[in-house]
Design an enzyme around this catalytic site. Sequence first.
Site, mmCIF file in Angstrom:
data_model
loop_
_atom_site.group_PDB
_atom_site.id
_atom_site.type_symbol
_atom_site.label_atom_id
_atom_site.label_comp_id
_atom_site.label_asym_id
_atom_site.label_seq_id
_atom_site.Cartn_x
_atom_site.Cartn_y
_atom_site.Cartn_z
ATOM 1 N N GLY A 55 52.542 40.599 17.483
ATOM 2 C CA GLY A 55 51.843 41.743 16.911
ATOM 3 C C GLY A 55 51.292 42.592 18.027
ATOM 4 O O GLY A 55 51.388 42.250 19.210
ATOM 5 N N GLY A 57 47.925 45.452 19.028
ATOM 6 C CA GLY A 57 46.650 46.034 18.635
ATOM 7 C C GLY A 57 46.366 47.260 19.459
ATOM 8 O O GLY A 57 47.272 47.927 19.942
ATOM 9 N N GLY A 58 45.085 47.529 19.605
ATOM 10 C CA GLY A 58 44.683 48.755 20.261
ATOM 11 C C GLY A 58 45.077 48.824 21.718
ATOM 12 O O GLY A 58 45.406 49.882 22.229
ATOM 13 N N MET A 59 45.022 47.736 22.401
ATOM 14 C CA MET A 59 45.239 47.811 23.842
ATOM 15 C C MET A 59 46.490 47.111 24.323
ATOM 16 O O MET A 59 46.923 47.347 25.441
ATOM 17 C CB MET A 59 44.029 47.243 24.582
ATOM 18 N N GLY A 60 47.030 46.249 23.535
ATOM 19 C CA GLY A 60 48.193 45.538 24.031
ATOM 20 C C GLY A 60 49.005 44.900 22.927
ATOM 21 O O GLY A 60 48.644 44.967 21.759
ATOM 22 N N VAL A 62 50.974 41.269 21.764
ATOM 23 C CA VAL A 62 50.921 39.828 21.984
ATOM 24 C C VAL A 62 52.293 39.242 21.683
ATOM 25 O O VAL A 62 52.908 39.561 20.662
ATOM 26 C CB VAL A 62 49.840 39.168 21.104
ATOM 27 N N LYS A 77 49.286 38.252 26.180
ATOM 28 C CA LYS A 77 48.863 39.601 25.807
ATOM 29 C C LYS A 77 49.179 40.522 26.973
ATOM 30 O O LYS A 77 48.738 40.296 28.104
ATOM 31 C CB LYS A 77 47.372 39.645 25.482
ATOM 32 N N ASP A 172 33.215 43.129 20.106
ATOM 33 C CA ASP A 172 34.108 43.529 19.012
ATOM 34 C C ASP A 172 34.382 42.345 18.094
ATOM 35 O O ASP A 172 35.525 42.084 17.728
ATOM 36 C CB ASP A 172 35.406 44.104 19.584
HETATM 37 N N1 ATP Z 1 46.642 33.119 21.171
HETATM 38 C C1 ATP Z 1 47.370 33.543 20.127
HETATM 39 N N2 ATP Z 1 48.174 32.710 19.482
HETATM 40 C C2 ATP Z 1 48.926 33.133 18.438
HETATM 41 N N3 ATP Z 1 48.908 34.380 17.960
HETATM 42 C C3 ATP Z 1 48.104 35.256 18.568
HETATM 43 C C4 ATP Z 1 47.288 34.905 19.663
HETATM 44 N N4 ATP Z 1 46.591 35.990 20.049
HETATM 45 C C5 ATP Z 1 46.946 36.966 19.230
HETATM 46 N N5 ATP Z 1 47.869 36.539 18.337
HETATM 47 C C6 ATP Z 1 48.552 37.316 17.316
HETATM 48 O O1 ATP Z 1 48.924 38.551 17.845
HETATM 49 C C7 ATP Z 1 48.594 39.591 16.934
HETATM 50 C C8 ATP Z 1 48.254 40.815 17.745
HETATM 51 O O2 ATP Z 1 47.112 40.563 18.535
HETATM 52 P P1 ATP Z 1 46.276 41.736 19.118
HETATM 53 O O3 ATP Z 1 45.132 41.154 19.899
HETATM 54 O O4 ATP Z 1 47.154 42.673 19.851
HETATM 55 O O5 ATP Z 1 45.791 42.433 17.792
HETATM 56 P P2 ATP Z 1 44.453 43.171 17.467
HETATM 57 O O6 ATP Z 1 43.288 42.233 17.453
HETATM 58 O O7 ATP Z 1 44.709 43.916 16.201
HETATM 59 O O8 ATP Z 1 44.357 44.106 18.702
HETATM 60 P P3 ATP Z 1 43.144 44.623 19.502
HETATM 61 O O9 ATP Z 1 42.109 43.544 19.520
HETATM 62 O O10 ATP Z 1 43.744 44.905 20.839
HETATM 63 O O11 ATP Z 1 42.710 45.851 18.765
HETATM 64 C C9 ATP Z 1 47.459 39.042 16.125
HETATM 65 O O12 ATP Z 1 47.412 39.572 14.848
HETATM 66 C C10 ATP Z 1 47.751 37.548 16.095
HETATM 67 O O13 ATP Z 1 48.516 37.266 14.957
#
Ligand code: ATP
Length: 546
Positions: A55, A57-60, A62, A77, A172
């Site tokens: 997936g 998100g805002g900055m990167g 994963v 990430k 956050d």
């Molecule tokens: N350590 C991890 N193990 C498994 N899945 C993960 C892990 N970290 C993140 N993810 C998955 O990756 C997806 C994207 O994570 P990401 O942090 O980019 O999303 P976000 O919280 O919406 O973004 P942001 O915090 O940058 O705004 C998450 O919805 C989650 O399902």
Amino acid sequence: MTGDDVDGTGPTQATPAEGDAPTDLASGITRRADAPDSLLGGVLAGRYRIERRLGSGGMGAVYAGTHLMLDRPIAVKVIKPRFGDDPGIAQRFIQEARAASVIAHAHVVEITDFGETDGGTAFFVMERLEGEDLAATVTREGPLVWQRVVHIGEQIARALAAAHKHGVVHRDIKPANCFRLTRDDDPDYIKVLDFGLAKVVGGASRGGDASLTQTGALLGTPGYIAPELYRGLAADHRVDIYALGALMHKLLTGELPPMRLGSDGPSELALSTVPPGLQAILRRALADDPAARYPTAQALAADLRHLASGTGVSLDPGSTPPGASGPILTVTRDARGISFTIGAPLLGALLLGLGLFAFFSLRAGSLPPAEPTGVPVEPAHAAADPGPPVVAAAPASSEPPPVPAAPTELPPAEPRSPTAPAELPPAEPRTAAATTEPPTGADAEPATAAAATSGPDEPASPAVSDLPKGSPAAIQKAIRRRCAGAFGYTVKLQWKADADGRLIPGSAKVLGPQNNDAESCALRQLVRSEFAWTPGETYTHAFKSG
Ligand SMILES: Nc1ncnc2c1ncn2[C@@H]1O[C@H](COP(=O)(O)OP(=O)(O)OP(=O)(O)O)[C@@H](O)[C@H]1O
């Protein structure tokens, strides 16, 4: 962690061309190697095979991958390409990853490695978790039973306590940043993600070489941002305590906290099935005045533990549960759970100019000034306005907060909101009544349904294409659903959107005397809504219901 794509580009599932040999990205300097989707199928830093995108998100973004030597699943990430133009962002990204990696707590995701490719793409490597984030859970399951919320809240509080001891403020905390997995037969085992990363994004958006010490922005996710940050006051680790209170409220009710947890607020109704002890905990965590809040995450965790074990809630002597000083602010947020930042000077000018925080000022008269305690988060207006804060900071609490190992500061930021596109028409007061776009908030319903409910008393509709997401018609739909029984006449509402298209707290009002339950209910629903509107717009809306 919703997995939604905040750039609107949609999650890309591109894979390398068939037969492509894995690329060693650590030695790759080309843009191709650093473009996130080109990571798929490659090997990062010589040891992490990147297998699929989890997936973004805002900055990167994963990715799921495997540590080649250890044959162990990992998640990586990777910073987004658009941040790659900021020369300082990779450094900050890594600094934050390093800070978070020392927390080492059972309920904090473990960061095992971090680095930067030759091409300047920063990344960090985490343990890969199997499960889902709490945003997904509450979306799918709706409100959770209070026992689960207490259990979840306690784990997050313990994670925060550990982080605060290391001088790391999360900034956050929200359901999307709390991952739920099954461990030792516990299906609600929580790991907190993304410690300190909001700060990195804030610093990035100014471009150039923003450093960790720069200030001037309000970071976090609307609805979870503590009131002192909105006021531009000195803030500390207790912003995380407020956010955790908001998170628990969301899990319990499916909604963010209202503007105030007043005795007749809708949240009282929403929480009516919750034990009084938990209501008291929530009010204290969500106290408007940080001094009335839990002084430490540890204290909050202890009360949650007491409640879970049936021994009651041990509120500190002299610290009245702040029923009368509950959260004043509930701010709109995007339905996709996306964090955004608000330029504080602009926000401050709006608030002052419009007189929208008169309520705050009145309340502030009774608050003694004091220095903030604990891990500081710098006031949002510090860079632009070195003078004294408009409202006095909260007094020190009776219980000493943790001593910060390394004070953290708030870097500047620009809005991350994807709902405030530059091409939107300039702000001009107008009346709007219908939309063809679906609303974006928790109350979101198909636009066609919203339009179908539009009553004959609605004002003339402007050009439909002018209307932003979260239209008055969608608001009306949401209000009808919540307050329908009380209506039976025309209600006129007015509200304003800030520079990011979010409802300005305090701007929502009923036109004319507000003297009955239906109007109060409509107003409360509006201020609690999660819609976004055209930045800078003033809206008026009248409708008949019942
Ligand atoms: N350590 C991890 N193990 C498994 N899945 C993960 C892990 N970290 C993140 N993810 C998955 O990756 C997806 C994207 O994570 P990401 O942090 O980019 O999303 P976000 O919280 O919406 O973004 P942001 O915090 O940058 O705004 C998450 O919805 C989650 O399902």
